[in-house]
Design a protein around this motif. Structure first.
Motif, PDB file in Angstrom:
ATOM      1  N   ALA A 121      20.675  46.331 155.675  1.00 66.01           N
ATOM      2  CA  ALA A 121      19.920  46.172 156.687  1.00 66.01           C
ATOM      3  C   ALA A 121      19.188  44.961 156.941  1.00 66.01           C
ATOM      4  CB  ALA A 121      18.824  47.247 156.644  1.00 66.01           C
ATOM      5  N   HIS A 122      18.367  43.998 156.054  1.00 67.30           N
ATOM      6  CA  HIS A 122      17.803  43.121 156.438  1.00 67.30           C
ATOM      7  C   HIS A 122      18.330  41.719 156.869  1.00 67.30           C
ATOM      8  CE1 HIS A 122      18.829  42.112 152.997  1.00 67.30           C
ATOM      9  NE2 HIS A 122      18.150  40.918 152.818  1.00 67.30           N
ATOM     10  N   ARG A 123      19.651  41.819 156.743  1.00 65.61           N
ATOM     11  CA  ARG A 123      21.203  41.221 156.900  1.00 65.61           C
ATOM     12  C   ARG A 123      21.820  41.206 158.940  1.00 65.61           C
ATOM     13  NH1 ARG A 123      23.584  38.067 152.905  1.00 65.61           N
ATOM     14  NH2 ARG A 123      24.139  37.045 154.982  1.00 65.61           N
ATOM     15  N   ASN A 124      21.283  41.996 159.500  1.00 69.25           N
ATOM     16  CA  ASN A 124      21.794  42.530 160.234  1.00 69.25           C
ATOM     17  C   ASN A 124      23.823  41.934 160.014  1.00 69.25           C
ATOM     18  OD1 ASN A 124      22.038  43.626 162.767  1.00 69.25           O
ATOM     19  ND2 ASN A 124      21.020  41.771 163.842  1.00 69.25           N
ATOM     20  N   LEU A 125      24.671  42.672 159.045  1.00 70.88           N
ATOM     21  CA  LEU A 125      26.186  42.218 159.519  1.00 70.88           C
ATOM     22  C   LEU A 125      26.739  43.016 160.190  1.00 70.88           C
ATOM     23  CD1 LEU A 125      26.227  41.690 155.427  1.00 70.88           C
ATOM     24  CD2 LEU A 125      25.973  40.095 156.826  1.00 70.88           C
ATOM     25  N   PRO A 126      27.594  42.277 159.951  1.00 69.53           N
ATOM     26  CA  PRO A 126      28.550  43.544 160.848  1.00 69.53           C
ATOM     27  C   PRO A 126      28.737  44.575 160.117  1.00 69.53           C
ATOM     28  CG  PRO A 126      29.758  41.227 161.234  1.00 69.53           C
ATOM     29  CD  PRO A 126      28.736  41.694 161.159  1.00 69.53           C
ATOM     30  N   LEU A 127      28.909  46.168 160.142  1.00 74.37           N
ATOM     31  CA  LEU A 127      29.675  46.453 159.575  1.00 74.37           C
ATOM     32  C   LEU A 127      30.499  47.694 159.416  1.00 74.37           C
ATOM     33  CD1 LEU A 127      25.913  48.153 158.269  1.00 74.37           C
ATOM     34  CD2 LEU A 127      27.234  46.517 157.075  1.00 74.37           C
ATOM     35  N   ALA A 128      32.033  48.001 158.622  1.00 69.87           N
ATOM     36  CA  ALA A 128      32.801  48.228 159.406  1.00 69.87           C
ATOM     37  C   ALA A 128      33.509  49.368 157.907  1.00 69.87           C
ATOM     38  CB  ALA A 128      33.828  47.230 159.031  1.00 69.87           C
ATOM     39  N   SER A 129      33.884  50.759 158.682  1.00 75.49           N
ATOM     40  CA  SER A 129      34.127  52.403 158.382  1.00 75.49           C
ATOM     41  C   SER A 129      35.417  51.426 158.077  1.00 75.49           C
ATOM     42  CB  SER A 129      34.133  52.842 158.696  1.00 75.49           C
ATOM     43  OG  SER A 129      34.881  52.976 159.652  1.00 75.49           O
ATOM     44  N   GLU A 132      24.102  56.287 151.319  1.00 74.96           N
ATOM     45  CA  GLU A 132      22.632  55.382 152.294  1.00 74.96           C
ATOM     46  C   GLU A 132      21.311  54.598 151.345  1.00 74.96           C
ATOM     47  OE1 GLU A 132      20.343  58.857 151.873  1.00 74.96           O
ATOM     48  OE2 GLU A 132      21.355  60.135 153.587  1.00 74.96           O
ATOM     49  N   TRP A 133      21.857  53.677 150.266  1.00 73.20           N
ATOM     50  CA  TRP A 133      21.110  52.765 149.884  1.00 73.20           C
ATOM     51  C   TRP A 133      21.783  51.547 150.130  1.00 73.20           C
ATOM     52  CZ3 TRP A 133      22.939  49.069 146.538  1.00 73.20           C
ATOM     53  CH2 TRP A 133      22.198  48.571 145.833  1.00 73.20           C
ATOM     54  N   MET A 134      23.217  51.624 150.104  1.00 68.48           N
ATOM     55  CA  MET A 134      23.750  50.727 150.727  1.00 68.48           C
ATOM     56  C   MET A 134      23.717  50.177 151.850  1.00 68.48           C
ATOM     57  SD  MET A 134      27.521  49.824 152.169  1.00 68.48           S
ATOM     58  CE  MET A 134      28.093  48.288 153.423  1.00 68.48           C
ATOM     59  N   LEU A 135      23.313  51.079 153.088  1.00 67.16           N
ATOM     60  CA  LEU A 135      22.819  50.758 154.335  1.00 67.16           C
ATOM     61  C   LEU A 135      21.589  49.602 154.338  1.00 67.16           C
ATOM     62  CD1 LEU A 135      24.427  53.989 156.460  1.00 67.16           C
ATOM     63  CD2 LEU A 135      25.717  51.384 156.030  1.00 67.16           C
ATOM     64  N   ARG A 179      26.814  33.253 151.945  1.00 68.94           N
ATOM     65  CA  ARG A 179      28.528  33.713 152.578  1.00 68.94           C
ATOM     66  C   ARG A 179      29.260  34.628 153.059  1.00 68.94           C
ATOM     67  NH1 ARG A 179      29.778  28.854 151.498  1.00 68.94           N
ATOM     68  NH2 ARG A 179      29.060  27.777 149.899  1.00 68.94           N
ATOM     69  N   VAL A 180      28.390  35.997 152.644  1.00 68.90           N
ATOM     70  CA  VAL A 180      28.594  37.394 153.154  1.00 68.90           C
ATOM     71  C   VAL A 180      28.357  37.376 154.260  1.00 68.90           C
ATOM     72  CG1 VAL A 180      27.824  39.607 152.463  1.00 68.90           C
ATOM     73  CG2 VAL A 180      27.781  37.701 150.669  1.00 68.90           C
ATOM     74  N   VAL A 181      28.557  37.831 155.236  1.00 69.87           N
ATOM     75  CA  VAL A 181      29.424  38.350 156.830  1.00 69.87           C
ATOM     76  C   VAL A 181      29.655  39.364 157.132  1.00 69.87           C
ATOM     77  CG1 VAL A 181      29.213  35.069 157.021  1.00 69.87           C
ATOM     78  CG2 VAL A 181      31.480  37.112 156.750  1.00 69.87           C
ATOM     79  N   MET A 182      30.069  40.273 156.370  1.00 72.90           N
ATOM     80  CA  MET A 182      30.323  41.118 156.951  1.00 72.90           C
ATOM     81  C   MET A 182      30.493  42.317 155.622  1.00 72.90           C
ATOM     82  SD  MET A 182      33.625  42.208 159.303  1.00 72.90           S
ATOM     83  CE  MET A 182      34.213  43.623 159.720  1.00 72.90           C
ATOM     84  N   ALA A 183      30.831  42.946 155.470  1.00 76.63           N
ATOM     85  CA  ALA A 183      30.734  44.675 154.740  1.00 76.63           C
ATOM     86  C   ALA A 183      31.285  46.263 155.549  1.00 76.63           C
ATOM     87  CB  ALA A 183      29.348  45.551 154.302  1.00 76.63           C
ATOM     88  N   SER A 184      31.720  46.450 154.505  1.00 73.81           N
ATOM     89  CA  SER A 184      32.535  47.818 154.948  1.00 73.81           C
ATOM     90  C   SER A 184      32.175  48.675 153.962  1.00 73.81           C
ATOM     91  CB  SER A 184      34.422  47.767 154.796  1.00 73.81           C
ATOM     92  OG  SER A 184      34.625  46.718 153.921  1.00 73.81           O
ATOM     93  N   LEU A 185      32.168  49.887 154.389  1.00 71.98           N
ATOM     94  CA  LEU A 185      32.397  51.000 153.423  1.00 71.98           C
ATOM     95  C   LEU A 185      33.600  51.917 153.425  1.00 71.98           C
ATOM     96  CD1 LEU A 185      29.463  50.583 155.483  1.00 71.98           C
ATOM     97  CD2 LEU A 185      29.173  53.192 154.454  1.00 71.98           C
ATOM     98  N   LEU A 213      32.531  35.213 152.221  1.00 72.24           N
ATOM     99  CA  LEU A 213      32.851  36.754 151.868  1.00 72.24           C
ATOM    100  C   LEU A 213      32.340  38.074 152.678  1.00 72.24           C
ATOM    101  CD1 LEU A 213      30.197  35.575 148.743  1.00 72.24           C
ATOM    102  CD2 LEU A 213      33.113  36.481 149.254  1.00 72.24           C
ATOM    103  N   HIS A 214      33.417  39.098 152.693  1.00 74.80           N
ATOM    104  CA  HIS A 214      33.727  40.046 152.851  1.00 74.80           C
ATOM    105  C   HIS A 214      33.349  41.612 152.150  1.00 74.80           C
ATOM    106  CE1 HIS A 214      35.441  43.815 155.661  1.00 74.80           C
ATOM    107  NE2 HIS A 214      35.228  44.333 155.322  1.00 74.80           N
ATOM    108  N   LEU A 215      32.364  42.180 151.914  1.00 71.73           N
ATOM    109  CA  LEU A 215      31.858  43.012 150.904  1.00 71.73           C
ATOM    110  C   LEU A 215      32.604  44.330 151.039  1.00 71.73           C
ATOM    111  CD1 LEU A 215      28.075  42.174 149.954  1.00 71.73           C
ATOM    112  CD2 LEU A 215      30.154  41.176 149.071  1.00 71.73           C
ATOM    113  N   ARG A 216      33.357  44.642 150.372  1.00 71.23           N
ATOM    114  CA  ARG A 216      33.944  45.943 150.414  1.00 71.23           C
ATOM    115  C   ARG A 216      33.996  46.827 149.245  1.00 71.23           C
ATOM    116  NH1 ARG A 216      39.890  45.302 148.513  1.00 71.23           N
ATOM    117  NH2 ARG A 216      39.804  47.611 149.822  1.00 71.23           N
ATOM    118  N   CYS A 217      32.376  47.831 149.784  1.00 68.32           N
ATOM    119  CA  CYS A 217      32.238  48.362 148.638  1.00 68.32           C
ATOM    120  C   CYS A 217      32.658  49.882 148.392  1.00 68.32           C
ATOM    121  CB  CYS A 217      30.432  48.829 149.601  1.00 68.32           C
ATOM    122  SG  CYS A 217      29.667  46.674 149.775  1.00 68.32           S
ATOM    123  N   GLU A 218      32.598  50.266 147.600  1.00 68.69           N
ATOM    124  CA  GLU A 218      33.353  51.391 147.060  1.00 68.69           C
ATOM    125  C   GLU A 218      32.713  52.380 146.697  1.00 68.69           C
ATOM    126  OE1 GLU A 218      36.491  53.654 147.392  1.00 68.69           O
ATOM    127  OE2 GLU A 218      37.038  51.248 146.540  1.00 68.69           O
TER     128      GLU A 218
END
Length: 379
Positions: free
Chosen positions: A223-231, A216-219, A159-165, A136-141
């Motif tokens: 934070a504890h997951r240390n996932l790769p984060l994308a803009s 700020e809340w999302m980050l 299964r969450v391995v990445m998230a984007s803002l 899963l890649h979470l695309r956070c609106e």
């Protein structure tokens, strides 16, 4: 012991294309030899290319299976299986399903797709019926009222391995052209011009109020997951500066050359949409990915909305001698694997996971002739 021997092949390694034999054993690459196997069980690849299985760090393709028409929702499990089959048919063996969290008032169906998608993936992966390996890649609106609750419910999913803002507010990023945005929303909905204008005003007010605190809340929540984060859809130097200050190191689909250059200067990795290359430009009027390639600003391709686009884009660059074959293939295999922090796949080397694609060039198009996932034939 499960063993597959692929011989008389052109094997694409990180540095070269070698003629020889690739042996898969018990889910791993056992050997790469520069000679032809005479064993009776060896598969003659007839000079075809063998490349690593593709790694797609962002695909929305599930949404298109769930909603083949705007008013026709397809059963979730059936849609997921169809999506999985399309990924394998495109040579994608590792899939990051990019599910959208949060509604900005025009795409209400996406919330249901997110909820169903997480549930269906947990069910299907546990049953062992998927051909590709899905994450899963979470695309956070970010400005969406319902984003925090949605994220909170899935933040611990393994299964969450990445998230984007993301920020798909009118007048921002991909939708910075408000005239174009208004026309798109009127065309896509049954709303009147006045209703669309009212909704735009509501969304801009909400963005002003919620964007920074929810960002700020999302980050903090992840934070504890240390996932790769994308803009997502970066458009200005100021946007890149904010992302760098927040510890974001991937720029996904920058929409201007200015943003891509700023991202590279700041040490960010850049993902481009492969459909942009295949189509010869952006479908929404943004920067041409070919120009980003020429400027050496792209680190990886993602399929975005067409799984087959990844290999077609990479092979097209190689066929036109824009990049060497190993360089082009790395954009859809090794580079995205590293971004998503998969150390066991992405290139062909002994000991790595045996995700392999056999392809036959047909001019500027690659024709798939076989796919193996962890050493097992999948397509």
């Amino acid at each position: 012991m499960q063993e597959t021997i692929l011989t008389n092949a052109r094997i694409v390694t990180p540095d070269a294309v070698i003629e020889g034999t690739l042996t898969l054993r018990d889910g791993r690459i056992a050997t790469i030899d520069e000679d032809r196997s005479a064993l009776p069980g060896a598969i003659d690849c007839e000079g075809d290319l063998l490349i690593p299985g593709l790694v797609d760090v962002h695909t929305d393709n599930l949404e298109r299976q769930v909603l083949p028409r705007s008013n026709a929702r397809w059963p979730g499990v059936s849609a997921y299986l169809s999506h999985d089959a399309q990924c394998i048919a495109a040579g994608v063996t590792t899939v990051l399903d990019a599910l959208c969290l949060g509604d900005l008032g025009f795409d209400t169906e996406r919330n249901q797709t997110f909820v169903d998608g997480v549930r269906d993936l947990d069910q299907l992966a546990g049953a062992g019926v998927l051909k590709a390996e899905h994450y899963l890649h979470l695309r956070c609106e970010i400005p969406a009222l319902d984003m925090p609750a949605a994220l909170d419910g899935v933040a611990e999913n393994p299964r969450v391995v990445m998230a984007s803002l993301m920020d798909h507010s009118p007048g921002i990023g991909q939708y910075r052209d408000l005239t174009r945005y208004r026309a798109m929303r009127i065309r896509q909905t049954r709303m009147t011009d006045a209703e669309v204008e009212t909704r735009i005003g509501e969304l801009l007010e909400r963005r002003e109020r919620l964007r920074r605190p929810q960002r700020e809340w999302m980050l903090q929540r992840l934070a504890h997951r240390n996932l790769p984060l994308a803009s997502h859809d970066d458009d200005t130097e100021a946007t890149i500066a904010e992302n760098l200050a927040d510890g974001i190191r991937i720029s996904e689909f920058p929409v201007t050359m200015v943003a891509a250059r700023a991202a590279r200067a700041g040490g960010m990795e850049v993902i481009a949409g492969a459909p942009n290359i295949v189509r010869g430009g952006s479908h929404s009027g943004n920067v041409n990915a070919a120009d980003l390639i020429e400027a050496e600003l792209i680190d990886a391709f993602a399929s975005d909305y067409v799984p087959a686009s990844m290999l077609e884009a990479a092979w097209g660059l190689a066929a036109r001698d824009t990049l060497s074959i190993p360089e082009a293939i790395a954009l859809v295999t090794d580079r995205p694997a590293r971004m998503a922090r998969f150390a066991d796949r992405g290139h062909l080397a002994p000991g790595l996971r045996a995700d392999v694609v056999r392809l036959k060039p047909f001019g500027a198009l690659p024709v798939l002739r076989g796919v193996w996932v962890a050493g097992a034939r999948a397509g």
